[in-house]
Each structure stands twice: as C-alpha cells, then as structure tokens.
Design a protein around this motif. Sequence first.
Motif, mmCIF file in Angstrom:
data_model
loop_
_atom_site.group_PDB
_atom_site.id
_atom_site.type_symbol
_atom_site.label_atom_id
_atom_site.label_comp_id
_atom_site.label_asym_id
_atom_site.label_seq_id
_atom_site.Cartn_x
_atom_site.Cartn_y
_atom_site.Cartn_z
ATOM 1 N N TYR A 1 -3.908 0.459 -2.582
ATOM 2 C CA TYR A 1 -3.474 -0.905 -2.307
ATOM 3 C C TYR A 1 -3.160 -1.606 -3.620
ATOM 4 O O TYR A 1 -3.974 -1.613 -4.552
ATOM 5 C CB TYR A 1 -4.556 -1.659 -1.545
ATOM 6 C CG TYR A 1 -4.636 -1.254 -0.097
ATOM 7 C CD1 TYR A 1 -5.178 -0.027 0.273
ATOM 8 C CD2 TYR A 1 -4.146 -2.075 0.905
ATOM 9 C CE1 TYR A 1 -5.227 0.365 1.599
ATOM 10 C CE2 TYR A 1 -4.198 -1.694 2.243
ATOM 11 C CZ TYR A 1 -4.740 -0.471 2.578
ATOM 12 O OH TYR A 1 -4.780 -0.087 3.896
ATOM 13 N N TYR B 1 -5.930 -7.628 9.259
ATOM 14 C CA TYR B 1 -5.860 -7.958 7.837
ATOM 15 C C TYR B 1 -5.752 -9.472 7.684
ATOM 16 O O TYR B 1 -5.044 -10.119 8.456
ATOM 17 C CB TYR B 1 -4.629 -7.326 7.200
ATOM 18 C CG TYR B 1 -4.696 -5.830 6.957
ATOM 19 C CD1 TYR B 1 -5.157 -4.944 7.937
ATOM 20 C CD2 TYR B 1 -4.272 -5.305 5.739
ATOM 21 C CE1 TYR B 1 -5.189 -3.584 7.707
ATOM 22 C CE2 TYR B 1 -4.303 -3.943 5.501
ATOM 23 C CZ TYR B 1 -4.754 -3.090 6.479
ATOM 24 O OH TYR B 1 -4.785 -1.735 6.240
ATOM 25 N N VAL C 1 2.477 -5.052 2.985
ATOM 26 C CA VAL C 1 1.351 -5.342 3.870
ATOM 27 C C VAL C 1 1.333 -6.826 4.250
ATOM 28 O O VAL C 1 1.352 -7.168 5.428
ATOM 29 C CB VAL C 1 0.006 -4.946 3.211
ATOM 30 C CG1 VAL C 1 -1.170 -5.381 4.089
ATOM 31 C CG2 VAL C 1 -0.036 -3.463 2.937
ATOM 32 N N ASP D 1 -5.375 3.571 7.505
ATOM 33 C CA ASP D 1 -5.374 2.541 6.467
ATOM 34 C C ASP D 1 -5.597 3.136 5.073
ATOM 35 O O ASP D 1 -5.482 2.427 4.067
ATOM 36 C CB ASP D 1 -6.480 1.515 6.729
ATOM 37 C CG ASP D 1 -6.251 0.696 7.992
ATOM 38 O OD1 ASP D 1 -7.225 0.446 8.716
ATOM 39 O OD2 ASP D 1 -5.094 0.308 8.235
ATOM 40 N N VAL E 1 -0.258 -4.528 10.565
ATOM 41 C CA VAL E 1 -1.590 -4.949 10.144
ATOM 42 C C VAL E 1 -2.026 -6.269 10.763
ATOM 43 O O VAL E 1 -3.152 -6.731 10.517
ATOM 44 C CB VAL E 1 -1.679 -5.061 8.602
ATOM 45 C CG1 VAL E 1 -1.273 -3.746 7.946
ATOM 46 C CG2 VAL E 1 -0.842 -6.212 8.074
ATOM 47 N N ARG F 1 0.839 -1.186 0.000
ATOM 48 C CA ARG F 1 0.000 0.000 0.000
ATOM 49 C C ARG F 1 0.879 1.242 0.000
ATOM 50 O O ARG F 1 2.033 1.208 0.451
ATOM 51 C CB ARG F 1 -0.929 0.018 1.217
ATOM 52 C CG ARG F 1 -0.238 0.139 2.562
ATOM 53 C CD ARG F 1 -1.244 0.037 3.702
ATOM 54 N NE ARG F 1 -0.591 0.158 5.003
ATOM 55 C CZ ARG F 1 -1.213 0.028 6.167
ATOM 56 N NH1 ARG F 1 -2.540 -0.233 6.195
ATOM 57 N NH2 ARG F 1 -0.550 0.150 7.298
#
Length: 124
Positions: free
Chosen positions: A94, A68, A48, A90, A64, A38
């Motif tokens: 992405y 996630y 991520v 956030d 995360v 991201r």
Amino acid sequence: QVQLVESGGGLVQAGGSLRLSCAASGRTFSPYAMGWFRQAPGKEREFVVSISWRGDITYYADSVKGRYTISRDNAKNTVYLQINSLKPEDTAVYYCAASTRMAVTSQAGDYDYWGQGAQVTVSS
C-alpha cells in the motif's frame, strides 16, 4: 519536496482490521490531496481512495467501499487508512501519495509524491 512514510502494515488474519498511517514531512502538508494506492503481487498498481486537502471529500474505488476509511489530521501531517474485514485479496503493498492538485483524484499521474509502501498480508 514532500517525504511520505507509511507505517502500520503487517500480517493479519482474514476478518481482522488494521490502520495504515502515512506521515508527511518537508513542505506544508495541508494543500495536498492525498491518496492510497496498492499493488498486489503480479498486478498493476491500483487506486484505492483519495481525500481532499480539507478532508471533506473522499473518493473510493468501488472494490473497497464499505471496508476502507480514509482520514487525515493536518495538524499531525498524517493521513490514515482504516481497513476492516480484511480479505486475502487485500494483500498488497500500500502506497500513499500526495497531489498538489488538492482535489480528489484516482489518477496516479496526478500525484507528485509517493511513499515507499507498506506491506499488508492477509492470511486465510
């Protein structure tokens, strides 16, 4: 060549959830490890999460973990990123990516193919 197309982004209120999808086409999908990165406004692209080509190994960035979840469906040539308890931080574009190395990796340089990105915006 592998083409990757992300979908599922959008504007979400803090505390909400969304699921990003990344559909692959072109060469066979299964031997590739997949990852999500991201890039927030004014910041560098960051790792991520990554998933092995069999889907049995995942590797999350510390920032995360717990919110996630990555998964993949090789029959559908698709990888997913479920994001829960969304926070304003956030907010980012992405990107999904595919790596011919097959093993999980957090290094952007290990990924051979990239999608165009999906915008996720979280309002407070």
